[in-house]
Design a protein around this motif. Structure first.
Motif, PDB file in Angstrom:
ATOM      1  N   TRP A 324      23.986 -10.969  67.642  1.00  0.00           N
ATOM      2  CA  TRP A 324      23.795 -11.019  69.094  1.00  0.00           C
ATOM      3  C   TRP A 324      24.171  -9.715  69.791  1.00  0.00           C
ATOM      4  O   TRP A 324      23.737  -9.469  70.927  1.00  0.00           O
ATOM      5  CB  TRP A 324      24.577 -12.187  69.692  1.00  0.00           C
ATOM      6  CG  TRP A 324      26.054 -12.162  69.393  1.00  0.00           C
ATOM      7  CD1 TRP A 324      26.667 -12.495  68.222  1.00  0.00           C
ATOM      8  CD2 TRP A 324      27.100 -11.781  70.288  1.00  0.00           C
ATOM      9  NE1 TRP A 324      28.024 -12.332  68.327  1.00  0.00           N
ATOM     10  CE2 TRP A 324      28.324 -11.912  69.590  1.00  0.00           C
ATOM     11  CE3 TRP A 324      27.116 -11.354  71.616  1.00  0.00           C
ATOM     12  CZ2 TRP A 324      29.553 -11.623  70.172  1.00  0.00           C
ATOM     13  CZ3 TRP A 324      28.341 -11.058  72.204  1.00  0.00           C
ATOM     14  CH2 TRP A 324      29.543 -11.205  71.474  1.00  0.00           C
ATOM     15  N   PRO A 327      21.669  -5.051  69.030  1.00  0.00           N
ATOM     16  CA  PRO A 327      20.930  -4.063  69.842  1.00  0.00           C
ATOM     17  C   PRO A 327      21.849  -3.088  70.566  1.00  0.00           C
ATOM     18  O   PRO A 327      21.511  -1.920  70.723  1.00  0.00           O
ATOM     19  CB  PRO A 327      20.150  -4.938  70.830  1.00  0.00           C
ATOM     20  CG  PRO A 327      20.016  -6.252  70.139  1.00  0.00           C
ATOM     21  CD  PRO A 327      21.295  -6.437  69.381  1.00  0.00           C
ATOM     22  N   CYS A 335      21.606   1.085  76.484  1.00  0.00           N
ATOM     23  CA  CYS A 335      22.235  -0.039  77.195  1.00  0.00           C
ATOM     24  C   CYS A 335      23.021   0.450  78.396  1.00  0.00           C
ATOM     25  O   CYS A 335      22.911  -0.100  79.503  1.00  0.00           O
ATOM     26  CB  CYS A 335      23.158  -0.806  76.249  1.00  0.00           C
ATOM     27  SG  CYS A 335      22.321  -1.816  75.014  1.00  0.00           S
ATOM     28  N   LEU A 374      24.460 -10.019  78.024  1.00  0.00           N
ATOM     29  CA  LEU A 374      23.718 -10.396  76.822  1.00  0.00           C
ATOM     30  C   LEU A 374      22.216 -10.229  77.044  1.00  0.00           C
ATOM     31  O   LEU A 374      21.497  -9.710  76.176  1.00  0.00           O
ATOM     32  CB  LEU A 374      24.040 -11.848  76.457  1.00  0.00           C
ATOM     33  CG  LEU A 374      23.551 -12.342  75.098  1.00  0.00           C
ATOM     34  CD1 LEU A 374      24.182 -11.539  73.976  1.00  0.00           C
ATOM     35  CD2 LEU A 374      23.875 -13.832  74.931  1.00  0.00           C
ATOM     36  N   LEU A 375      21.752 -10.641  78.211  1.00  0.00           N
ATOM     37  CA  LEU A 375      20.332 -10.497  78.530  1.00  0.00           C
ATOM     38  C   LEU A 375      19.925  -9.031  78.581  1.00  0.00           C
ATOM     39  O   LEU A 375      18.847  -8.648  78.122  1.00  0.00           O
ATOM     40  CB  LEU A 375      20.034 -11.177  79.869  1.00  0.00           C
ATOM     41  CG  LEU A 375      18.577 -11.182  80.338  1.00  0.00           C
ATOM     42  CD1 LEU A 375      17.684 -11.901  79.334  1.00  0.00           C
ATOM     43  CD2 LEU A 375      18.470 -11.842  81.719  1.00  0.00           C
ATOM     44  N   TRP A 378      19.463  -7.484  75.091  1.00  0.00           N
ATOM     45  CA  TRP A 378      18.238  -7.944  74.436  1.00  0.00           C
ATOM     46  C   TRP A 378      17.000  -7.422  75.155  1.00  0.00           C
ATOM     47  O   TRP A 378      15.946  -7.241  74.535  1.00  0.00           O
ATOM     48  CB  TRP A 378      18.236  -9.464  74.307  1.00  0.00           C
ATOM     49  CG  TRP A 378      19.127  -9.856  73.171  1.00  0.00           C
ATOM     50  CD1 TRP A 378      20.432 -10.273  73.237  1.00  0.00           C
ATOM     51  CD2 TRP A 378      18.803  -9.788  71.775  1.00  0.00           C
ATOM     52  NE1 TRP A 378      20.930 -10.469  71.976  1.00  0.00           N
ATOM     53  CE2 TRP A 378      19.962 -10.194  71.059  1.00  0.00           C
ATOM     54  CE3 TRP A 378      17.665  -9.430  71.058  1.00  0.00           C
ATOM     55  CZ2 TRP A 378      19.991 -10.242  69.664  1.00  0.00           C
ATOM     56  CZ3 TRP A 378      17.702  -9.483  69.672  1.00  0.00           C
ATOM     57  CH2 TRP A 378      18.851  -9.876  68.991  1.00  0.00           C
ATOM     58  N   TRP A 381      16.592  -4.218  73.546  1.00  0.00           N
ATOM     59  CA  TRP A 381      15.959  -4.407  72.240  1.00  0.00           C
ATOM     60  C   TRP A 381      14.437  -4.479  72.393  1.00  0.00           C
ATOM     61  O   TRP A 381      13.697  -3.856  71.627  1.00  0.00           O
ATOM     62  CB  TRP A 381      16.482  -5.680  71.589  1.00  0.00           C
ATOM     63  CG  TRP A 381      15.823  -6.010  70.283  1.00  0.00           C
ATOM     64  CD1 TRP A 381      16.075  -5.453  69.058  1.00  0.00           C
ATOM     65  CD2 TRP A 381      14.779  -6.977  70.066  1.00  0.00           C
ATOM     66  NE1 TRP A 381      15.265  -6.004  68.094  1.00  0.00           N
ATOM     67  CE2 TRP A 381      14.453  -6.945  68.676  1.00  0.00           C
ATOM     68  CE3 TRP A 381      14.090  -7.857  70.881  1.00  0.00           C
ATOM     69  CZ2 TRP A 381      13.479  -7.758  68.121  1.00  0.00           C
ATOM     70  CZ3 TRP A 381      13.119  -8.669  70.331  1.00  0.00           C
ATOM     71  CH2 TRP A 381      12.821  -8.626  68.960  1.00  0.00           C
ATOM     72  N   LEU A 382      13.971  -5.200  73.405  1.00  0.00           N
ATOM     73  CA  LEU A 382      12.533  -5.291  73.653  1.00  0.00           C
ATOM     74  C   LEU A 382      11.954  -3.932  74.027  1.00  0.00           C
ATOM     75  O   LEU A 382      10.855  -3.567  73.598  1.00  0.00           O
ATOM     76  CB  LEU A 382      12.252  -6.308  74.757  1.00  0.00           C
ATOM     77  CG  LEU A 382      12.448  -7.783  74.389  1.00  0.00           C
ATOM     78  CD1 LEU A 382      12.265  -8.669  75.617  1.00  0.00           C
ATOM     79  CD2 LEU A 382      11.459  -8.194  73.294  1.00  0.00           C
TER      80      LEU A 382
END
Length: 392
Positions: A324, A327, A335, A374-375, A378, A381-382
């Motif tokens: 989790w 990324p 990030c 967390l969102l 991710w 990551w996308l």
């Protein structure tokens, strides 16, 4: 260096956890009724808040990554001159991003600048990606020209943003301080050049670390100027300690019994704790003042924690437990930078009930911020899957 040594899961996971919690604690300013022990301590407050451990943890694990990164470049055939050039350009990129973000974060005035705060943040992040995106290799064709033009456009955008910038007091763009990214950049520059100079000689790294810590004590005592270098010596010490960790992993953990490395990590942690207790008689625990006590107590946590992660992921092969945050470990800079545009974009994407006031108070606020962090990773990551990822 073997491939096994080049990719140590625990380093990526430690970095990922650190980056995730950095995103989480950086949202605390927007929350109320957050437990005091989770927050940053005030400058003169004698306390180690959870938030005060995140930045040094990142410096620590960045230092641990440097020996492996440099050896990887050597394995690819890079010359020493080429490696030095890479180090200098990477450090410069971090310092530039640090200056832009610190001016925006500390003093930005939308009324004086003429752009809303959200729009300025989004344009700044767009500029970072245009200049430092990991563009695919394009040879010498038209794609190469396009990528070059994108970098030039990004540089022009960042220069324009710096020129039009105005602070709350009407001042223009300036070196207010180096910012988190700038401090990381200076620490990276110092540690990487040191490693090129002394290599993997453990005794020299220990001697360097002792010299940095003694120097930090002299700075905290007022016997050395605190502005002698771009960073307080305590900041450099965290990076140097990470390099020492990397050498210890190589010597006592990789391909050998984990027991010896675990005992060494625990003993270093205990030693750091005892040093912190002694140092506490002379200096308070303060991240803002970069006191030696802060350094010792943080390192007392980092060594045993890393040993535990190494055991779980590199020995027991449980890296999937931490998928989790992967990324954030693989694209930490992306990030951190995307977070500056995240709030204005978040407010456009989401509405009630997620943005209602009750979701920014106490436990609901902490959970809400946790989920947003967390969102965000991710979403990064996308972006990476689509070819959008910072690489300096």
């Amino acid at each position: 260096m073997t491939e096994r040594r080049n990719r140590i899961e625990s380093i990526d996971i430690f970095r990922g956890l650190t980056m995730f919690f950095m995103l989480w604690v950086n949202s605390f300013w927007s929350l109320s009724e957050v437990p005091h022990w989770l927050r940053h301590a005030a400058r003169d407050e004698d306390m180690l808040g959870f938030s005060d451990t995140i930045f040094p943890a990142f410096l620590f694990i960045m230092g641990a990554s440097i020996p492996m990164a440099i050896e990887n470049r050597r394995a690819k055939g890079d010359s020493t001159v080429g490696i030095v050039w890479h180090i200098l350009t990477r450090a410069l990129a971090l310092v530039v991003m640090g200056l832009l973000t610190v001016n925006f974060g500390d003093a930005y005035s939308a009324a004086a600048t003429g752009l809303s705060r959200g729009l300025y943040a989004v344009l700044m992040v767009v500029g970072f990606f245009l200049v430092w995106n990991a563009y695919p290799k394009a040879g010498s064709g038209w794609k190469r020209t396009v990528f070059l033009l994108l970098r030039v456009a990004g540089a022009a955008l960042l220069i324009w943003l710096a020129v039009i910038f105005r602070g709350n007091d009407g001042s223009g763009f300036s070196i207010r301080w180096w910012g988190i990214l700038g401090r990381i950049g200076w620490t990276y520059l110092f540690c990487a050049l040191v490693f090129l100079l002394i290599g993997r000689r453990l005794a020299l790294h220990v001697g360097l670390l002792v010299a940095l810590v003694v120097g930090a004590m002299l700075q905290s005592s007022g016997l050395l100027p605190g502005n002698l270098l771009p960073n307080h010596l305590t900041i450099f010490a965290f990076g140097s300690t990470g390099m020492l960790l990397s050498l210890l992993v190589e010597r006592y953990a990789v391909g050998r019994s984990i027991v010896r490395f675990s005992w060494i990590s625990v003993l270093i942690g205990v030693g750091m704790l005892l040093a912190g207790i002694v140092a506490h008689r002379f200096w308070i625990i303060s991240k803002i003042a970069a006191t030696p006590t802060w350094y010792f107590y943080c390192c007392a946590l980092f060594f045993p924690l890393f040993a535990l992660l190494y055991y779980l992921t590199d020995v027991r092969r449980h890296a999937s437990w931490f998928a989790w945050v992967r990324p954030a470990g693989m694209a930490a800079l992306t990030c951190y930078v995307v977070a500056y545009a995240w709030n204005p974009l978040k407010n456009l994407i989401f509405s009630d009930p997620l943005l209602r006031p009750e979701f920014s108070v106490g436990v609901p606020g902490l959970v809400n911020s946790f989920l947003y962090a967390l969102l965000l990773i991710w979403a990064v990551w996308l972006l990476g899957r689509g070819g959008v990822k910072l690489k300096v």
